[in-house]
Design a protein around this motif. Sequence first.
Motif, PDB file in Angstrom:
ATOM      1  N   THR A   1      10.601   2.902  -1.572  1.00 48.22           N
ATOM      2  CA  THR A   1      10.242   3.312  -0.209  1.00 48.22           C
ATOM      3  C   THR A   1       8.927   2.718   0.252  1.00 48.22           C
ATOM      4  O   THR A   1       8.553   2.873   1.421  1.00 48.22           O
ATOM      5  CB  THR A   1      10.153   4.846  -0.135  1.00 48.22           C
TER       6      THR A   1
ATOM      7  N   ALA B   1       9.398   5.733  -5.315  1.00 45.96           N
ATOM      8  CA  ALA B   1       8.127   5.436  -4.646  1.00 45.96           C
ATOM      9  C   ALA B   1       7.982   3.939  -4.399  1.00 45.96           C
ATOM     10  O   ALA B   1       7.489   3.508  -3.346  1.00 45.96           O
ATOM     11  CB  ALA B   1       6.962   5.954  -5.478  1.00 45.96           C
TER      12      ALA B   1
ATOM     13  N   ALA C   1       6.021   3.681  -0.886  1.00 46.72           N
ATOM     14  CA  ALA C   1       4.945   4.665  -1.020  1.00 46.72           C
ATOM     15  C   ALA C   1       3.828   4.126  -1.910  1.00 46.72           C
ATOM     16  O   ALA C   1       2.654   4.456  -1.732  1.00 46.72           O
ATOM     17  CB  ALA C   1       5.495   5.977  -1.589  1.00 46.72           C
TER      18      ALA C   1
END
Length: 338
Positions: free
Chosen positions: A206, A203, A208
């Motif tokens: 990326t 996470a 996120a």
Amino acid sequence: MSKSIIRASVLALLTTVMLAVPAQAAEYGSHTFKVSNGASEDHPVSAGINAMSACLEDGSGGKMKLRGFYNGQLGDDAEATQSVRSGSIEMVVTGAAAIGGIEPAMSVFELPFMFASDKEVDAIMTGPYFDYVAAKMPAHGLVMLSIWENGFRNATNAKRPINAVSDFEGLNFRVMQNPIFLDTFRRLGANPVPMAFGEVFTALETGAVDGQENPLPLIQASKFYEVQKYLTLTRHAYSPTPVLMSKAVWDGLNADEQALVQDCAASARDAQIAKSRSVTTEAQVELQNEGMEVSELSAEEMDKLRALVAPVYDASMETVGKDNFDALMTELNKLRGK
């Protein structure tokens, strides 16, 4: 010969015989207990697992030992704890948050700025409050053997250095899956994202989420420095790691085995804590060497931070249980001379 002399002679003979018979040796069966943990094997929790296993082997003549499983191989903390409750895994060293929903007395540890020092932590984790919580665990299918540590938590992110409380505004922070941490970071102006630990690196990588918060040794062991630029030493919460055994497994052990397991878990705490504290100091240096920028909030900004999150206490009383909170505060106030 009088009856009294006869009785005395018989008593003397029995005493002699009893003293001549050696005490019955402790009995140990062959046991290899699987222990689940979510951290990597180079995290300080492994020092506790290794020390406990060595203690068991030494005390049982090689018949009892542990087998550690790391990186959530047997499930994340919540999953592994449920497996321990069912008896399909013998033990877990887990985060307090993973069992706060099972036993509210553990949720008290999640409150922000509960502890001021390692000295307070050690007194609480080995004192009357430990006994208070441990007594509640069998009702949940668990036996709490000891409380080790993950440590004081600090914030990292990939967006900007946090030099003021306002710098938290708008950042997406991964937090543990519990309401207290969600509430804490909302009050800081961040956007908390509940997520299992095993998903965090991806996470962060990326984008996120922008950041996360954890103790320094776990940040280092998880190599978050590869996907995070900024580290802020907030010490905003303390994370213990309870050592739990399945009650079903515990009940299947004889008294000698139970005593050895309990003693080894408690003595291994010393090795785990020593490793955790030394690695915490080393981890900050290593994280800087890996390119992370490390900062601390000023005393004035820390006061603002504490003020912002103070309402979490009242908001969390239903989750925590006021009786549990009061029990812990009674012990802390004694330590603080209040």
